[in-house]
Design a protein around this motif. Structure first.
Motif, PDB file in Angstrom:
ATOM      1  N   ASN A  57      -6.491 -38.620  -9.450  1.00 40.90           N
ATOM      2  CA  ASN A  57      -5.190 -38.048  -9.776  1.00 40.90           C
ATOM      3  C   ASN A  57      -4.145 -39.154  -9.628  1.00 40.90           C
ATOM      4  OD1 ASN A  57      -3.997 -37.931  -6.938  1.00 40.90           O
ATOM      5  ND2 ASN A  57      -5.886 -36.753  -6.667  1.00 40.90           N
ATOM      6  N   PRO A  58      -2.916 -38.938 -10.082  1.00 42.97           N
ATOM      7  CA  PRO A  58      -1.934 -40.035 -10.068  1.00 42.97           C
ATOM      8  C   PRO A  58      -1.683 -40.663  -8.700  1.00 42.97           C
ATOM      9  CG  PRO A  58      -1.190 -38.291 -11.519  1.00 42.97           C
ATOM     10  CD  PRO A  58      -2.409 -37.760 -10.810  1.00 42.97           C
ATOM     11  N   SER A  59      -1.886 -39.930  -7.623  1.00 42.89           N
ATOM     12  CA  SER A  59      -1.612 -40.485  -6.291  1.00 42.89           C
ATOM     13  C   SER A  59      -2.806 -41.228  -5.691  1.00 42.89           C
ATOM     14  CB  SER A  59      -1.187 -39.365  -5.336  1.00 42.89           C
ATOM     15  OG  SER A  59      -2.265 -38.475  -5.089  1.00 42.89           O
ATOM     16  N   SER A  91     -13.635 -46.860 -14.190  1.00 40.55           N
ATOM     17  CA  SER A  91     -13.587 -45.574 -14.902  1.00 40.55           C
ATOM     18  C   SER A  91     -12.774 -44.558 -14.112  1.00 40.55           C
ATOM     19  CB  SER A  91     -15.004 -45.042 -15.129  1.00 40.55           C
ATOM     20  OG  SER A  91     -15.742 -45.904 -15.960  1.00 40.55           O
ATOM     21  N   PHE A  92     -12.903 -44.604 -12.786  1.00 38.07           N
ATOM     22  CA  PHE A  92     -12.135 -43.711 -11.929  1.00 38.07           C
ATOM     23  C   PHE A  92     -10.636 -43.910 -12.161  1.00 38.07           C
ATOM     24  CE2 PHE A  92      -9.864 -42.920  -7.947  1.00 38.07           C
ATOM     25  CZ  PHE A  92     -10.318 -41.661  -7.584  1.00 38.07           C
ATOM     26  N   LEU A  93     -10.207 -45.157 -12.245  1.00 41.01           N
ATOM     27  CA  LEU A  93      -8.781 -45.431 -12.445  1.00 41.01           C
ATOM     28  C   LEU A  93      -8.282 -44.856 -13.768  1.00 41.01           C
ATOM     29  CD1 LEU A  93      -8.516 -49.099 -11.113  1.00 41.01           C
ATOM     30  CD2 LEU A  93      -7.762 -46.994  -9.972  1.00 41.01           C
ATOM     31  N   THR A  94      -9.124 -44.868 -14.804  1.00 41.28           N
ATOM     32  CA  THR A  94      -8.699 -44.309 -16.090  1.00 41.28           C
ATOM     33  C   THR A  94      -8.516 -42.798 -16.026  1.00 41.28           C
ATOM     34  OG1 THR A  94     -10.932 -43.943 -16.990  1.00 41.28           O
ATOM     35  CG2 THR A  94      -9.962 -46.136 -17.291  1.00 41.28           C
ATOM     36  N   GLN A  95      -9.125 -42.148 -15.015  1.00 40.85           N
ATOM     37  CA  GLN A  95      -9.013 -40.693 -14.865  1.00 40.85           C
ATOM     38  C   GLN A  95      -7.814 -40.287 -14.022  1.00 40.85           C
ATOM     39  OE1 GLN A  95     -11.089 -38.423 -16.370  1.00 40.85           O
ATOM     40  NE2 GLN A  95     -12.157 -40.133 -17.351  1.00 40.85           N
ATOM     41  N   CYS A  96      -7.050 -41.262 -13.541  1.00 46.55           N
ATOM     42  CA  CYS A  96      -5.973 -40.969 -12.585  1.00 46.55           C
ATOM     43  C   CYS A  96      -4.628 -40.653 -13.231  1.00 46.55           C
ATOM     44  CB  CYS A  96      -5.816 -42.138 -11.607  1.00 46.55           C
ATOM     45  SG  CYS A  96      -7.170 -42.281 -10.418  1.00 46.55           S
ATOM     46  N   THR A  97      -4.607 -40.340 -14.513  1.00 50.50           N
ATOM     47  CA  THR A  97      -3.363 -39.921 -15.161  1.00 50.50           C
ATOM     48  C   THR A  97      -3.177 -38.414 -14.992  1.00 50.50           C
ATOM     49  OG1 THR A  97      -4.403 -39.457 -17.302  1.00 50.50           O
ATOM     50  CG2 THR A  97      -3.694 -41.737 -16.887  1.00 50.50           C
ATOM     51  N   SER A  98      -1.962 -37.972 -15.153  1.00 52.89           N
ATOM     52  CA  SER A  98      -1.682 -36.534 -15.036  1.00 52.89           C
ATOM     53  C   SER A  98      -2.447 -35.733 -16.084  1.00 52.89           C
ATOM     54  CB  SER A  98      -0.175 -36.287 -15.185  1.00 52.89           C
ATOM     55  OG  SER A  98       0.541 -36.898 -14.137  1.00 52.89           O
ATOM     56  N   ALA A  99      -2.516 -36.263 -17.303  1.00 57.74           N
ATOM     57  CA  ALA A  99      -3.197 -35.542 -18.381  1.00 57.74           C
ATOM     58  C   ALA A  99      -4.687 -35.419 -18.110  1.00 57.74           C
ATOM     59  CB  ALA A  99      -2.959 -36.248 -19.713  1.00 57.74           C
ATOM     60  N   ARG A 100      -5.326 -36.520 -17.676  1.00 54.88           N
ATOM     61  CA  ARG A 100      -6.756 -36.461 -17.401  1.00 54.88           C
ATOM     62  C   ARG A 100      -7.043 -35.554 -16.206  1.00 54.88           C
ATOM     63  NH1 ARG A 100      -9.664 -36.706 -21.224  1.00 54.88           N
ATOM     64  NH2 ARG A 100     -11.367 -36.754 -19.715  1.00 54.88           N
ATOM     65  N   ALA A 101      -6.207 -35.659 -15.173  1.00 54.11           N
ATOM     66  CA  ALA A 101      -6.420 -34.804 -14.001  1.00 54.11           C
ATOM     67  C   ALA A 101      -6.331 -33.331 -14.377  1.00 54.11           C
ATOM     68  CB  ALA A 101      -5.415 -35.146 -12.907  1.00 54.11           C
ATOM     69  N   ALA A 102      -5.351 -32.974 -15.219  1.00 57.63           N
ATOM     70  CA  ALA A 102      -5.201 -31.578 -15.647  1.00 57.63           C
ATOM     71  C   ALA A 102      -6.414 -31.122 -16.454  1.00 57.63           C
ATOM     72  CB  ALA A 102      -3.922 -31.417 -16.465  1.00 57.63           C
ATOM     73  N   THR A 362     -21.500 -38.545  -7.687  1.00 52.43           N
ATOM     74  CA  THR A 362     -20.123 -38.377  -8.134  1.00 52.43           C
ATOM     75  C   THR A 362     -19.852 -39.102  -9.437  1.00 52.43           C
ATOM     76  OG1 THR A 362     -19.507 -38.293  -5.796  1.00 52.43           O
ATOM     77  CG2 THR A 362     -17.732 -38.583  -7.371  1.00 52.43           C
ATOM     78  N   THR A 363     -19.210 -38.412 -10.369  1.00 50.39           N
ATOM     79  CA  THR A 363     -18.704 -39.034 -11.585  1.00 50.39           C
ATOM     80  C   THR A 363     -17.226 -39.384 -11.373  1.00 50.39           C
ATOM     81  OG1 THR A 363     -17.983 -36.951 -12.591  1.00 50.39           O
ATOM     82  CG2 THR A 363     -20.268 -37.638 -13.001  1.00 50.39           C
ATOM     83  N   PRO A 364     -16.681 -40.327 -12.140  1.00 54.83           N
ATOM     84  CA  PRO A 364     -15.266 -40.674 -11.971  1.00 54.83           C
ATOM     85  C   PRO A 364     -14.314 -39.496 -12.171  1.00 54.83           C
ATOM     86  CG  PRO A 364     -16.376 -42.381 -13.231  1.00 54.83           C
ATOM     87  CD  PRO A 364     -17.351 -41.245 -13.091  1.00 54.83           C
ATOM     88  N   SER A 365     -14.678 -38.573 -13.029  1.00 56.52           N
ATOM     89  CA  SER A 365     -13.822 -37.419 -13.318  1.00 56.52           C
ATOM     90  C   SER A 365     -14.094 -36.232 -12.417  1.00 56.52           C
ATOM     91  CB  SER A 365     -14.033 -36.983 -14.767  1.00 56.52           C
ATOM     92  OG  SER A 365     -15.374 -36.536 -14.955  1.00 56.52           O
ATOM     93  N   ASN A 366     -15.191 -36.279 -11.651  1.00 57.32           N
ATOM     94  CA  ASN A 366     -15.704 -35.144 -10.876  1.00 57.32           C
ATOM     95  C   ASN A 366     -16.294 -34.043 -11.752  1.00 57.32           C
ATOM     96  OD1 ASN A 366     -13.243 -35.450  -8.259  1.00 57.32           O
ATOM     97  ND2 ASN A 366     -15.352 -36.104  -8.212  1.00 57.32           N
TER      98      ASN A 366
END
Length: 417
Positions: A57-59, A91-102, A362-366
């Motif tokens: 997530n972003p944080s 790959s985890f870092l690419t998932q840390c945007t608000s859109a990807r987290a949502a 664990t996957t980067p996106s969970n």
């Protein structure tokens, strides 16, 4: 048809059950002596549908940097000369945007809601006993900043049908009186009455017995070494049992080997972005039933979950990205004991803690891999991370539909579809 399920954890056993119920001949292969002895052995116990927030997530990036040199950190990244670890991290870092987290929250909640309904139906049908409680999950925050940050994920989950209530400290203590001693430290909480808890190992082993009664064959003490393939088909699985090499042939195969799925898949030229996140737990006897909790708890500051399992208390959490080592880090073990005794001093015999560690796949996106692989007769049901117990029944039911050529009854991005 004859299907080999590789793995006898909670995901593998539920997969075997749903496939057998659809009329398939099923063989389960696992290196352990019985079901549920690896990552399902002593996990946190929560069926956490409405608190299924992805780590990415972003944080998250700033938190990981802050925790990098803290041996007791909730999420500890230990850099290694391992290209798969670094690829996972990027790959985890690419998932840390608000859109990807949502997006990932939606995937996780949709799968979790479906899975919980499948679990409840299975429990009713088979009268399974696994110390389950239907008291909900209370997620409490001792940081106002973290509590404020939880509002957006909670809103998304409510949009997805989760009744995730935002409550104050007084209401939290009203719901779970065991928190009264730390009431002044609670900035706020969220509560989901529909969530559950229970012992994943007891469930897995009980369901394995029902599978055996229904005709599922089990080959315990059997390690999967690799495959023979021809074109886009798997011909057989190579195994090792008590020093004896054997070849196991079937019509189709399902990979449910948790963190080790990625290692085995690479032998087929398949890349699964799964990396082990080593988690820890303690199990202690209940000391004072009145001081011990009934509602399952999540302690946000330390990223710990608390579940009451009959006359035992399970506290689990933390994640260490440090390869496939399963050695206990006693600094992290003692940190869990110390925090649990601080929050619930009279609940358990904290000096009698039984320590455990396991590798969460664990996957980067969970979000897990569920569906057909690039091979015509190889299916995937793996990569569930911290939510294998939560997502197991739904993943298994959905995979059984996919094997049968049917579209599963949930909105989820399945692998290969």
């Amino acid at each position: 048809m004859h299907i080999v399920v590789m793995g006898a954890g909670v995901v593998g056993i539920t997969t075997a059950w749903f496939l057998q119920q659809q009329g398939h001949q099923v063989t389960v292969v696992d290196r352990q002596a019985q079901a549920g002895l690896e990552t399902s052995y002593a996990n946190g116990g929560q069926i956490s549908v409405c608190h299924a927030e992805p780590w990415a997530n972003p944080s998250a990036p700033l938190k990981i940097l802050k925790w990098l040199f803290q041996p007791e950190a909730p999420l500890l990244y230990r850099p290694r000369l391992d290209p798969y670890q670094w690829r996972w991290g990027l790959s985890f870092l690419t998932q840390c945007t608000s859109a990807r987290a949502a997006h990932n929250i939606r995937q996780m909640v949709n799968l979790g809601t479906y899975s919980r309904s499948q679990l409840q139906a299975l429990r009713k049908e088979l009268d399974l006993d696994y110390d389950h409680l239907e008291k909900g999950i209370l997620h409490f925050y001792t940081s106002q900043q973290e509590f404020d940050a939880a509002m957006e994920p909670a809103r998304i989950m409510r949009e997805l049908g989760c009744d995730r209530q935002v409550i104050d400290a007084d209401r939290a203590v009203e719901l779970e009186p065991a928190l009264k001693d730390v009431r002044q430290r609670i900035a706020g909480a969220t509560y989901t009455a529909d969530d559950e808890s229970g012992d994943a190992r007891k469930f897995t082993q009980a369901l394995a017995r029902r599978c055996a009664e229904a005709g599922v064959e089990f080959r315990y003490g059997t390690e999967v070494l690799g495959f023979d393939k021809a074109g886009d088909r798997i011909l057989d699985v190579q195994t090792l049992t008590e020093g004896r090499h054997q070849v196991l042939r079937a019509d189709s195969y399902v990979l449910c080997l948790g963190s080790f799925s990625a290692v085995l898949a690479r032998r087929l030229g398949l890349f699964l972005n799964i990396y082990p996140a080593k988690g820890y737990s303690i199990t202690v006897p209940v000391k004072n039933p009145d001081a011990a909790f009934q509602v399952s708890l999540t302690d946000d500051e330390y990223k710990l979950v608390y579940s009451r399992l009959g006359d035992r208390i399970r506290v689990a959490g933390t994640a260490e990205l440090n390869g496939y080592t399963r050695n206990l880090d006693f600094i992290r073990c003692r940190a869990i004991v110390r925090r649990a005794a601080e929050i619930l001093p009279g609940a358990g015999h904290w000096d009698q803690a039984e320590y455990w560690t396991g590798l969460r796949p664990t996957t980067p996106s969970n979000v897990p891999y569920i569906g057909k692989s690039h091979f015509h007769n190889l299916y995937l049901n793996t990569g569930h991370g911290t939510l294998g117990w939560t997502h197991s029944c739904g993943s298994a039911a959905a995979l059984a539909d996919i094997v049968a050529g049917r579209t599963p009854e949930l909105d989820f991005t399945f692998t290969g579809l």
